[in-house]
Design a protein around this motif. Structure first.
Motif, short mmCIF file in Angstrom:
data_model
loop_
_atom_site.label_atom_id
_atom_site.label_comp_id
_atom_site.label_asym_id
_atom_site.label_seq_id
_atom_site.Cartn_x
_atom_site.Cartn_y
_atom_site.Cartn_z
N GLU A 217 47.77 59.47 -42.67
CA GLU A 217 46.99 60.31 -43.06
C GLU A 217 46.91 61.96 -42.49
O GLU A 217 46.79 61.82 -41.74
CB GLU A 217 45.35 59.69 -43.25
CG GLU A 217 45.73 58.16 -44.24
CD GLU A 217 45.66 58.42 -46.11
OE1 GLU A 217 45.43 59.32 -46.30
OE2 GLU A 217 45.19 58.15 -46.42
N ARG A 218 46.69 62.77 -43.42
CA ARG A 218 46.45 63.98 -42.19
C ARG A 218 44.91 64.23 -42.69
O ARG A 218 44.28 64.45 -43.33
CB ARG A 218 47.37 65.25 -43.43
CG ARG A 218 47.85 66.45 -42.76
CD ARG A 218 48.58 66.43 -42.22
NE ARG A 218 48.67 68.01 -41.21
CZ ARG A 218 47.84 68.06 -40.50
NH1 ARG A 218 47.17 67.19 -39.51
NH2 ARG A 218 47.74 69.07 -39.71
N GLY B 264 40.61 69.31 -36.62
CA GLY B 264 40.14 68.39 -35.64
C GLY B 264 42.05 67.66 -34.84
O GLY B 264 42.55 68.11 -35.75
N THR B 265 42.09 67.93 -33.82
CA THR B 265 43.37 67.21 -33.15
C THR B 265 43.34 66.27 -32.60
O THR B 265 42.45 65.73 -32.01
CB THR B 265 43.35 68.47 -32.11
OG1 THR B 265 42.57 68.13 -31.16
CG2 THR B 265 42.96 69.74 -32.93
N ILE B 266 44.60 65.22 -32.43
CA ILE B 266 45.06 64.13 -31.50
C ILE B 266 46.00 64.30 -30.63
O ILE B 266 47.17 64.86 -31.30
CB ILE B 266 45.34 63.27 -32.44
CG1 ILE B 266 43.91 63.53 -34.09
CG2 ILE B 266 45.50 61.75 -32.07
CD1 ILE B 266 45.02 62.12 -34.99
N ASN B 267 45.44 64.43 -29.31
CA ASN B 267 46.36 64.34 -28.15
C ASN B 267 46.75 62.86 -27.74
O ASN B 267 45.57 62.36 -27.59
CB ASN B 267 45.51 65.78 -27.70
CG ASN B 267 46.12 67.04 -26.99
OD1 ASN B 267 46.90 67.07 -26.45
ND2 ASN B 267 45.63 67.67 -27.98
N MET C 166 49.75 67.36 -28.01
CA MET C 166 49.15 67.25 -29.68
C MET C 166 50.45 66.05 -30.21
O MET C 166 51.60 66.93 -30.64
CB MET C 166 49.54 69.07 -30.17
CG MET C 166 48.27 68.77 -30.88
SD MET C 166 46.62 68.99 -30.93
CE MET C 166 46.47 71.28 -31.01
N ILE C 167 50.35 65.76 -31.43
CA ILE C 167 50.74 64.88 -31.95
C ILE C 167 50.76 65.12 -33.51
O ILE C 167 50.88 64.06 -34.45
CB ILE C 167 50.59 62.70 -31.86
CG1 ILE C 167 49.63 62.63 -31.89
CG2 ILE C 167 51.04 62.98 -30.96
CD1 ILE C 167 49.50 61.08 -32.41
N ASP C 168 50.05 65.95 -34.10
CA ASP C 168 49.15 65.71 -35.17
C ASP C 168 49.80 66.19 -36.09
O ASP C 168 50.15 66.15 -37.32
CB ASP C 168 47.83 67.24 -35.37
CG ASP C 168 46.90 67.41 -34.38
OD1 ASP C 168 47.10 66.96 -32.83
OD2 ASP C 168 46.09 66.82 -34.67
N ARG C 169 50.85 67.15 -36.10
CA ARG C 169 52.42 67.49 -37.67
C ARG C 169 53.46 66.77 -36.99
O ARG C 169 53.86 66.28 -37.68
CB ARG C 169 52.39 68.55 -37.04
CG ARG C 169 50.76 69.41 -36.95
CD ARG C 169 51.42 71.66 -37.06
NE ARG C 169 50.24 71.88 -36.90
CZ ARG C 169 49.59 71.98 -38.54
NH1 ARG C 169 50.32 71.36 -39.92
NH2 ARG C 169 48.34 72.30 -38.23
N PRO D 226 55.86 63.13 -38.01
CA PRO D 226 55.53 62.16 -38.96
C PRO D 226 54.94 60.71 -38.39
O PRO D 226 55.30 60.87 -36.88
CB PRO D 226 56.88 62.23 -39.80
CG PRO D 226 57.87 62.84 -37.99
CD PRO D 226 56.69 63.67 -37.60
N PRO D 227 54.99 59.70 -39.19
CA PRO D 227 54.17 58.55 -37.91
C PRO D 227 55.08 58.23 -36.90
O PRO D 227 55.04 57.81 -36.42
CB PRO D 227 54.26 57.84 -39.48
CG PRO D 227 54.37 58.72 -40.64
CD PRO D 227 54.78 59.84 -40.24
N TYR D 228 56.85 58.30 -37.61
CA TYR D 228 58.08 58.19 -37.13
C TYR D 228 58.00 58.32 -35.53
O TYR D 228 58.27 57.43 -34.83
CB TYR D 228 59.01 57.46 -37.86
CG TYR D 228 59.94 58.91 -38.20
CD1 TYR D 228 59.40 58.69 -39.04
CD2 TYR D 228 60.69 59.04 -37.19
CE1 TYR D 228 59.76 60.03 -39.64
CE2 TYR D 228 61.39 59.77 -38.04
CZ TYR D 228 60.95 61.32 -39.17
OH TYR D 228 61.46 62.36 -39.47
N LYS D 229 57.77 59.13 -35.87
CA LYS D 229 57.97 60.10 -34.07
C LYS D 229 56.68 59.91 -33.18
O LYS D 229 56.47 60.82 -32.16
CB LYS D 229 58.47 61.92 -34.68
CG LYS D 229 59.58 61.71 -35.22
CD LYS D 229 59.76 63.18 -35.41
CE LYS D 229 61.72 63.36 -35.90
NZ LYS D 229 61.31 65.03 -36.18
#
Ligand SMILES: Nc1ncnc2c1ncn2[C@@H]1O[C@H](COP(=O)(O)OP(=O)(O)O)[C@@H](O)[C@H]1O
Ligand SMILES: [Mg+2]
Length: 352
Positions: A53-54, A58-61, A66-69, A71-74
Motif C-alpha cells: 500500500e502507499r 510520512g516516510t520510511i527509512n 528512503m524506501i518509500d518509492r 516497489p515491494p520486490y526491491k
C-alpha cells in the motif's frame, strides 16, 4: 536516526483514517512487536512498509535509505503471514528457492542457501515434502526459511504464530526468537496477544485506533504504563479514579477516601487522576498495619495453584489482589476482614 525509521506515517481508506502519524525509530537487530486490538492498524503498518500500500503521508527509512518509492520486490523485506501462503504444488526446497530464483542466483548458490535455511529452521531432511505433508508448525518454519533465505534487511511477521495451538506456539516463539537473535535481523512482529509480545520483544509498540500509544521495553510497558488503556491491555490493573488531597489523602469519585502510601505527590495534588496498581503488587494482611492501608473484606477467591486471585470489597469498590499460596494452602477465606497496602513505587499515577 535508527536502522528502521518511520516518520509521521498516515493512511486513510475512503474517509477512514486508519493510521494517524505513526513514528518508529529502532536500532538494528531489534525485535519490536506491534501490539493492539483487532482493527487498530497493525497489518496496514506492515503493508505500507512492505510496499503493498502507499501511505498518504510520512516516510520510511531502512538503514538510511528512503524506501518509500520502491516497489515491494526491491525493498528487500522478508514477510511471514498467518496463512503461510506456501505454494502448495511446490516442495519445501522449491518454496524456499523461489525468492532466490527470482533474484537470478545460480543453481549451485540456490542449493547451498536452501540447505542453510533448512538447517536454521531444523527442517533438514524435509526438502522434498509438499506443504500438505507438513504439520502447522513445520509449514510455519518453511515460511520463515523462505522469508529469511533472501537475507532481507527487515523481517515482518503478521500474526504468524496465531494459527498454531498453544503448546506449539510457545515452542515456535522460543525458536523464532533464537533464530532472530542468531542472525541479528531487525524484526517487526504483529500480534494482538499481550503475553506473546511480552515474551518475544525487545520493544513493544502499543497501538490503538491508528496511533502508537506507548513504545517501551516489555518491563516498562508493564511497570510504567502511560495510561489506563496500556495498563489494562497488558495485564490487569486496579484503577482508583479521584483526586490527591493534602496529607496523602486520596478522594475517590464516590466520595470515599483513603491514605496513599508514603511518597511525593506534590506535582499532582488537586488534579483529577487515576491511581493504577497491579493485583500482585498489593499486600494483604490480617492485622492492621501501621502504614497507610485500606480495610476490606474478601468477597471471592479464585484458586490458581501457586497463586490465588481475591476480589476484595472496600471503599465501595471491588479491588483485585493476587497473592502467592504457600505450603499450607490458600491463606484467606471468604468474608475475612483484611487490610490492603502497597508501596508508592509500584503504583502509577495516570491522567486518562
Ligand atoms: N484495503 C482496505 N480498504 C478499506 N479499509 C481497510 C483496508 N485495509 C484495512 N482497512 C481498515 O483499516 C483498519 C485497520 O485494519 P488493519 O490494519 O488490518 O488492523 P489490524 O491488523 O490491527 O487488525 C480496519 O478498520 C480495516 O477495516
Ligand atoms: Mg491484522
Amino acid at each position: 536516526m535508527g536502522y528502521l525509521a518511520i516518520k509521521n506515517l498516515s493512511k486513510s481508506f475512503q474517509n477512514n483514517k486508519v493510521l494517524d502519524r505513526i513514528n518508529l525509530d529502532i536500532e538494528k537487530g531489534t525485535f519490536l512487536s506491534l501490539l493492539g486490538p483487532s482493527g487498530c492498524g497493525k497489518t496496514t503498518t506492515l503493508r505500507l512498509i512492505a510496499g503493498f500500500e502507499r501511505q498518504d503521508e510520512g516516510t520510511i527509512n531502512i538503514g538510511g535509505n528512503m524506501i518509500d518509492r520502491l516497489p515491494p520486490y526491491k525493498r528487500n523485506i522478508g514477510l511471514v503471514f498467518q496463512n503461510y501462503a506456501l505454494f502448495p504444488h511446490m516442495t519445501v526446497s522449491q518454496n524456499i528457492a523461489y525468492g532466490l530464483e527470482q533474484r537470478n542466483f545460480t543453481k549451485g548458490e540456490i542449493k547451498k542457501e536452501v540447505s542453510k535455511a533448512l538447517e536454521m529452521v531444523q527442517l533438514t531432511g524435509y526438502e522434498n515434502r509438499k506443504p500438505r505433508q507438513l504439520s502447522g508448525g513445520q509449514q510455519q518454519r518453511v515460511a520463515l526459511a523462505r522469508a529469511l533465505v533472501i537475507k532481507p534487511s527487515l523481517l515482518l511477521l503478521d500474526e504468524s504464530l496465531s494459527a498454531l495451538d498453544k503448546k506449539l506456539r510457545v515452542d515456535m516463539q522460543i525458536e523464532l526468537r533464537q533464530i532472530q537473535k542468531n542472525i541479528g535481523i531487525t524484526t517487526l512482529f504483529v500480534t494482538h496477544d499481550q503475553e506473546e509480545a511480552m515474551t518475544l520483544s525487545d520493544q513493544i509498540a502499543v497501538m490503538k485506533d491508528g496511533k502508537i500509544i506507548q513504545i517501551d521495553t516489555p518491563q516498562k510497558i508493564y511497570e510504567k504504563p502511560i495510561n489506563t488503556f496500556v495498563a489494562s491491555f497488558i495485564g490487569q490493573s486496579n484503577f482508583f479514579y479521584g483526586k490527591i488531597k493534602d496529607h496523602l489523602q486520596f478522594e475517590l469519585q464516590n466520595g470515599q477516601s483513603f491514605l496513599l502510601p508514603h511518597g511525593d505527590y506534590s506535582l499532582n495534588k488537586g488534579q483529577d487522576c487515576i491511581i493504577s496498581i497491579r493485583p500482585e503488587k498489593i499486600r494483604m494482611d490480617r492485622n492492621r498495619p501501621s502504614h497507610p492501608h485500606i480495610q476490606g473484606k474478601v468477597k471471592f477467591i479464585t484458586y490458581v495453584g501457586n497463586l490465588s486471585m481475591y476480589l476484595i470489597e472496600a471503599l465501595g469498590l471491588e479491588i483485585r489482589v493476587q497473592n502467592q499460596n504457600h505450603n499450607d494452602g490458600v491463606p484467606f477465606e471468604i468474608n475475612d476482614e483484611i487490610f490492603l497496602s502497597w508501596d508508592s513505587g509500584n503504583q502509577s499515577i495516570l491522567f486518562e
